[in-house]
Design a protein around this motif. Structure first.
Motif, short mmCIF file in Angstrom:
data_model
loop_
_atom_site.label_atom_id
_atom_site.label_comp_id
_atom_site.label_asym_id
_atom_site.label_seq_id
_atom_site.Cartn_x
_atom_site.Cartn_y
_atom_site.Cartn_z
N GLN A 198 -1.38 -11.37 -15.50
CA GLN A 198 -0.63 -10.98 -14.30
C GLN A 198 0.86 -11.24 -14.49
N ALA A 199 1.17 -12.33 -15.18
CA ALA A 199 2.59 -12.64 -15.42
C ALA A 199 3.22 -11.58 -16.30
N LYS A 200 2.45 -11.11 -17.31
CA LYS A 200 2.98 -10.05 -18.18
C LYS A 200 3.20 -8.76 -17.40
N TRP A 201 2.26 -8.47 -16.49
CA TRP A 201 2.39 -7.26 -15.66
C TRP A 201 3.63 -7.37 -14.77
N LEU A 202 3.83 -8.54 -14.20
CA LEU A 202 5.00 -8.75 -13.35
C LEU A 202 6.30 -8.65 -14.15
N PHE A 203 6.27 -9.20 -15.35
CA PHE A 203 7.48 -9.15 -16.19
C PHE A 203 7.81 -7.71 -16.57
N ASP A 204 6.78 -6.94 -16.96
CA ASP A 204 6.99 -5.54 -17.32
C ASP A 204 7.51 -4.74 -16.13
N ALA A 205 7.03 -5.08 -14.91
CA ALA A 205 7.41 -4.33 -13.72
C ALA A 205 8.82 -4.68 -13.26
N THR A 206 9.25 -5.91 -13.50
CA THR A 206 10.53 -6.37 -12.95
C THR A 206 11.56 -6.74 -13.99
N GLU A 207 11.15 -6.87 -15.27
CA GLU A 207 12.02 -7.34 -16.34
C GLU A 207 12.62 -8.71 -16.02
N GLY A 208 11.84 -9.50 -15.27
CA GLY A 208 12.27 -10.86 -14.96
C GLY A 208 13.31 -10.96 -13.87
N TRP A 209 13.49 -9.88 -13.10
CA TRP A 209 14.50 -9.85 -12.03
C TRP A 209 13.99 -10.63 -10.84
N ILE A 210 14.70 -11.71 -10.48
CA ILE A 210 14.22 -12.65 -9.48
C ILE A 210 14.05 -12.02 -8.11
N SER A 211 14.95 -11.12 -7.72
CA SER A 211 14.85 -10.51 -6.38
C SER A 211 13.58 -9.69 -6.26
N ALA A 212 13.28 -8.91 -7.30
CA ALA A 212 12.06 -8.09 -7.27
C ALA A 212 10.83 -8.99 -7.30
#
Length: 824
Positions: A198-212
Motif C-alpha cells: 500500500q505504501a508503494k501504491w501511495l508513493f507511485d500515486a503521489t510521488e511522496g507529496w505530503i499534501s496529496a
C-alpha cells in the motif's frame, strides 16, 4: 490498510528532513525550495519553534518591494526602536550606496541569541534587487543572523558558487518528499496501519507529496476507501470544502480575496459578529486555516486559497464588486490607501481613488506607488477625472519628484481643463498651485521659473498645500552652479536672476532651498580662483541654510568648503568636514541625502587620486548601482569622468563622450560639457592623439573662458598641464592659460602634501596577520574559510578585518579587492 483514527492534526516530519534542517545553524543562508503543498513553511516553523533562537517571520504576500521593506524594517526595529526609522529612511537598498548603509545598520544589531530571519513564500516577490540584498547579507555574515528562504522556486544567481563557499545550504523538494518507508511511519503516526504494498501504491500515486498523502488519508478516514487522486483540487473540494456548512463556505470564499486577514477584518467583511463563531468553528476543524499568534492574522493554506478563488470567480459580478468595495473600505479605514486603491480599481470605483489622492496627498510616495497611481488615473473616465483637478495636480507634483516631466505636463493640462467648476477664489488658489508646479517643471531656466513663481505668489498669496517642501532642493547634486549654468557668457546674469527674482519661491515653499543662490555665488568665486570671496559668500549661505534647516543646501556648502580648504592647504578642516557629512547625515536620519554624501566623497577621493577608496560598483549607474535623479546625471558624469581618468580608462572615456554630452545638453548643464571636453582632451593626450586633445581643450575653453571658470582646468591639471602650457606661447587664451597654470601650481602642491600626510603607502601599516587576512578576504574567501586556512578563530578574522578597514579607510571587501589589485 487497517484501522481508522482521527489523529490527523498531529504534525509529522521525517527524521531525514529534521536532520537537514539542523544545518540552518551552520550557514548564513538556507533555501528551502519545493512546489506548493510540500510542507516547507510548516516544517521550518516546527523546527524553529523547538529552538532557543529569536525567529523573525516575514511572510511575502505580493510582489511589492515597499511592503516587504516595511515589514523587514519592523521586524528588526524590534531589536532597536530607532532601527525601524533608519531602515525606512534608507529605503529599500536597490543600489550599492544604500546596500552598504543597510549592512552598517545590520552590524549594529548586537544579537544576544541566534536570530533566524525567515522569508516565507519568497517566490512571490521575484526581485533581482532583493536577491542581491539577500546574497549580500549572507556573504557578509552578520554575526548571529541566519536567513531562511522558503519558496516554490528561487532565482538567486550563482547558487552553486554560494554553496561551494559555505554560504548557502540548499534544501530541495527531495528532502521534503516521503519515501515508501516514511509514508508507512507517517500514516502510523496518524493511527492508520498500512503495509509495504500500500505504501508503494501511495508513493507511485503521489510521488511522496505530503499534501496529496494527507488528503488521501482524510479521504480514507471519511469513506474507508483508498482511491487514486483525480486531482489535488478535487480532493480539496471533497475533503476540505464540501464538509463546511453554507455560512462557512460563504465566509471562506469571501476571505480568500485577502492574502491574510484579522478577526476584525472578517467581521467587517461578513458584516456581523457571527463571523467570529463561524471562523472559530472552521479553524478548529480544519488544518487548512492557520492563526498566527504573533501577528494576530489568519491565513488560508495556499492550496485551499487557490481553490476558493476559483469558487469566487464563479460568483455573480455584482457580488464580486460589492466585496471589493467592502475590502477597499476596510483598508481605507486603516489608512492603508495603497491597498484600498487596489480594490477600488478592481471594482472600477475611480471616484474613490481620486478622492483618496486628494485627501491623503500621497505622503511618502515611492516610484512603485506613483506608477500604480498613474495607471489608475490614466484609465479613469474623463467625466470622473474632471471632478478632481486637485488630485491630478497632487499626482503631477509626485511625478516631478520621480523625473516624469512629460507625464507631469499632461496631468497639469488635464487639471487646468477641469478647474471650471471652482468659485472665483477657489480657481485663483488652484491656478496659483498650478503656476508653482509649472515653475518647478521649468528647471533649469531661471527666467521662466521666476515668472511662474511671481504669478503663483500673486494668485496664491500663501504657502503651497501641494508641493512637498521636504524634498531635496538640489536634486541630489552637490553643486548648485552645475544645476543652473546653462549659457556660456551669461553666468553672471544667471546668478543675478537667482538672487533677485526667486524670493517668491521661498515664500511659497516655506524657505525651501534657502541659501542656494549664495552657494552658487560662492561657487562662481571659487571657479574663478577668488577663494577669499568664495569663503565669505559660503559662510553667509551656510547661516541662511542652517536657519531654515536646509540640510540639502548645507551639504552643497560643505562640498564647496572642502574644495576651498584644499587650495588653502587646511587639510585638517577638510577631513573634519568629510567626516561631518557622513556623521551628520546618519545622526539626523537624513538618508534621502545619502547618495549626495556619497558623490561628495567619491569626488574628494577622485581628486586626490585615491582610486582604491572608490567602490567600483558606483561606476555603473545604468545598472542601478547608484540612485540618481535625472537632473543629477551630468554631475555624476563630472565625478565619474575623473574616476575613469585615475583608473587609466582612456578609451572608455572617449567612448562615453557622446553620451555625456547628450546628457549635458538636456536642460542644459554647461559645466558638465566643460568637464567632458577636458576628460576627452586628457584621454586623447594619453593615447598620443595630440591634435584631438588640443581641439577638445579649445572646446572646453570656448565655453568656460567667457565666464572665467578656471578651476575645472586646474583640478585636472595633472593631465592637462602640457596642453595648457602650449597656449601660453600662442595667440589663443594666453592670459587665461597663464592664470590656470598659476592656480594649478598652488593646487598641485596642496594635493601632493595632503597625499603624503594622509595617504602614504598603507601596506606597511598592517601587521603580518592583518595583511594575510585582508589578502584572503580580497580574493573572496569567507571568514570561515580564512579561519580554516590560517588556523585561527572566526572572531580573530573579524577583529583583524575591522582593524584593516580602519587603517586603510576602506569600508568593504570589494574595496579591499581594488586595493590589493593596486598594491600587487
Amino acid at each position: 490498510m487497517n484501522g481508522k483514527s482521527d489523529q490527523t492534526k498531529q504534525l509529522y516530519f521525517t527524521p531525514r528532513l529534521l536532520e537537514t534542517l539542523k544545518s540552518i545553524w551552520e550557514y548564513p543562508l538556507t533555501i528551502v525550495e519545493a512546489p506548493m503543498g510540500y510542507g516547507k513553511t510548516t516544517a521550518v516553523k516546527h523546527f524553529l519553534e523547538h529552538t532557543k533562537a529569536d525567529v523573525l517571520w516575514l511572510k511575502v504576500y505580493d510582489e511589492l518591494i515597499d511592503h516587504f521593506w516595511d515589514e523587514f524594517s519592523t521586524l528588526f526595529g524590534n531589536y532597536n526602536e530607532s532601527l525601524y526609522q533608519r531602515f525606512i529612511q534608507v529605503g529599500f537598498p536597490n543600489d550599492a550606496v544604500s546596500l552598504r548603509e543597510t549592512l552598517k545598520l545590520m552590524g549594529t544589531l548586537n544579537l544576544v541569541n541566534p536570530c533566524v530571519l525567515v522569508i516565507d513564500d519568497y517566490h512571490l516577490i521575484d526581485s533581482p534587487e532583493l536577491n542581491r540584498l539577500i546574497t549580500t547579507l549572507a556573504a557578509n555574515e552578520v554575526e548571529g543572523l541566519h536567513i531562511v528562504l522558503t519558496g516554490r522556486y528561487t532565482k538567486l544567481h550563482h547558487l552553486e558558487e554560494l554553496s561551494l563557499k559555505g554560504i548557502l545550504h540548499h534544501v530541495t523538494k527531495e528532502s521534503l518528499e516521503m519515501t515508501e518507508n516514511e509514508i508507512i511511519d507517517y500514516y502510523h503516526a496518524c493511527g492508520v496501519i498500512i503495509n509495504e504494498k500500500q505504501a508503494k501504491w501511495l508513493f507511485d500515486a503521489t510521488e511522496g507529496w505530503i499534501s496529496a498523502l494527507y488528503l488521501m488519508l482524510l479521504s480514507y478516514l471519511k469513506d474507508g476507501v483508498l482511491e487514486p487522486p483525480e486531482s489535488i483540487y478535487k480532493l480539496i473540494e471533497k475533503i476540505v470544502y464540501t464538509p463546511l456548512d453554507d455560512d462557512a463556505k460563504a465566509l471562506m470564499t469571501m476571505l480568500s480575496i485577502f492574502d491574510n486577514f484579522t478577526l476584525k477584518q472578517a467581521v467587517f467583511i461578513w458584516d456581523g459578529q457571527s463571523a467570529v463563531q463561524i471562523l472559530e468553528n472552521t479553524v478548529q476543524k480544519n488544518t487548512f486555516i492557520n492563526y498566527d499568534v504573533r501577528t494576530k492574522n489568519y491565513q488560508i493554506h495556499s492550496l485551499f486559497r487557490e481553490y476558493l478563488r476559483e469558487v469566487f470567480e464563479t460568483k455573480p459580478s455584482d457580488f464580486k464588486m460589492r466585496l471589493y468595495r467592502q475590502a477597499a473600505a476596510w483598508y481605507s479605514k486603516q489608512q492603508d490607501f495603497f491597498t484600498a486603491r487596489q480594490f477600488w480599481y478592481r471594482c472600477g470605483d475611480f471616484e474613490a481613488i481620486l478622492q483618496s489622492i486628494k485627501t491623503e496627498k500621497v505622503k511618502n510616495s515611492t516610484a512603485q506607488s506613483v506608477k500604480a497611481l498613474y495607471k489608475y488615473v490614466k484609465e479613469c473616465p474623463p467625466a470622473i477625472k474632471g471632478r478632481y483637478p486637485y488630485a491630478l495636480l497632487i499626482l503631477a507634483m509626485h511625478m516631478t519628484l520621480h523625473n516624469e516631466f512629460q507625464i507631469f505636463g499632461q496631468l497639469c493640462r488635464e487639471a487646468a481643463e477641469n478647474a471650471g467648476g471652482f468659485s472665483e477664489a477657489q480657481r485663483q488658489a488652484f491656478y496659483g498651485e498650478l503656476e508653482l508646479m509649472q515653475g518647478i517643471a521649468a528647471f533649469n531656466d531661471l527666467d521662466q521659473m521666476a515668472e511662474h513663481f511671481d504669478r503663483a505668489w500673486a494668485l496664491l498669496g500663501t504657502a503651497t498645500s501641494v508641493f512637498d517642501t521636504n524634498s531635496d532642493w538640489s536634486h541630489g547634486s552637490p553643486s548648485i552652479l552645475y544645476l543652473y549654468y546653462r549659457e556660456s557668457g551669461k553666468l553672471q546674469t544667471h546668478l543675478k536672476t537667482m538672487i533677485e527674482k526667486l524670493p517668491h519661491y521661498r515664500r511659497l515653499t516655506r524657505a525651501h532651498g534657502n541659501g542656494a543662490e549664495i552657494i552658487m555665488e560662492a561657487e562662481c568665486y571659487y571657479h574663478r580662483g577668488d577663494f577669499v570671496n568664495a569663503e565669505i559668500s559660503l559662510n553667509k549661505a551656510m547661516h541662511m541654510a542652517q536657519s531654515s534647516d536646509q540640510w540639502s543646501i548645507e551639504l552643497s556648502g560643505i562640498y564647496l568648503q572642502m574644495r576651498i580648504d584644499l587650495m588653502k592647504q587646511d587639510y585638517q578642516h577638510m577631513f573634519e568636514l568629510l567626516h561631518r557629512m557622513r556623521e551628520e547625515m546618519t545622526k539626523r536620519v537624513e538618508y534621502q541625502y545619502l547618495h549626495k554624501v556619497e558623490l561628495c566623497e567619491i569626488s574628494f577621493y577622485a581628486q586626490l587620486d585615491q582610486k582604491y577608496k572608490i567602490p567600483d560598483s558606483l561606476g555603473r549607474p545604468e545598472q542601478g548601482d547608484i540612485r540618481l535623479l535625472y537632473a543629477n546625471y551630468g554631475m555624476f558624469n563630472i565625478i565619474y569622468g575623473r574616476v575613469m581618468l585615475i583608473n587609466e580608462r582612456y578609451t572608455k572615456i572617449l567612448g562615453s563622450v557622446p553620451h555625456f554630452l547628450q546628457i549635458a545638453s538636456i536642460f542644459p548643464t554647461l559645466l558638465s560639457s566643460v568637464y567632458t571636453y577636458l576628460y576627452s582632451a586628457a584621454a586623447n593626450w594619453k593615447l598620443k592623439r595630440i591634435d584631438d586633445a588640443r581641439e577638445d581643450l579649445k572646446k572646453a575653453l570656448a565655453i568656460a573662458m567667457p565666464d572665467q571658470l578656471y578651476m575645472p582646468f586646474v583640478e585636472n591639471g595633472d593631465y592637462l598641464e602640457p596642453l595648457v602650457k602650449e597656449l601660453v606661447f600662442s595667440d589663443c587664451y594666453r592670459e587665461d592659460a597663464t592664470y590656470i597654470l598659476m592656480l594649478y601650481k598652488t593646487y598641485a602642491d596642496a594635493k601632493e602634501a595632503v597625499k603624503q600626510k594622509y595617504f602614504p603607502e598603507d601596506k606597511d601599516k598592517l601587521t603580518d596577520r592583518e595583511y594575510e587576512v585582508a589578502l584572503l578576504a580580497s580574493k573572496g574567501y569567507t571568514n570561515k574559510e580564512i579561519a580554516e586556512k590560517l588556523y585561527i578563530s572566526q572572531n580573530t578574522v573579524k577583529f583583524a578585518l575591522k582593524s584593516v578597514f580602519a587603517k586603510l579607510a576602506i569600508g568593504s571587501r570589494a574595496l579591499l579587492k581594488q586595493y590589493f589589485g593596486k598594491t600587487e
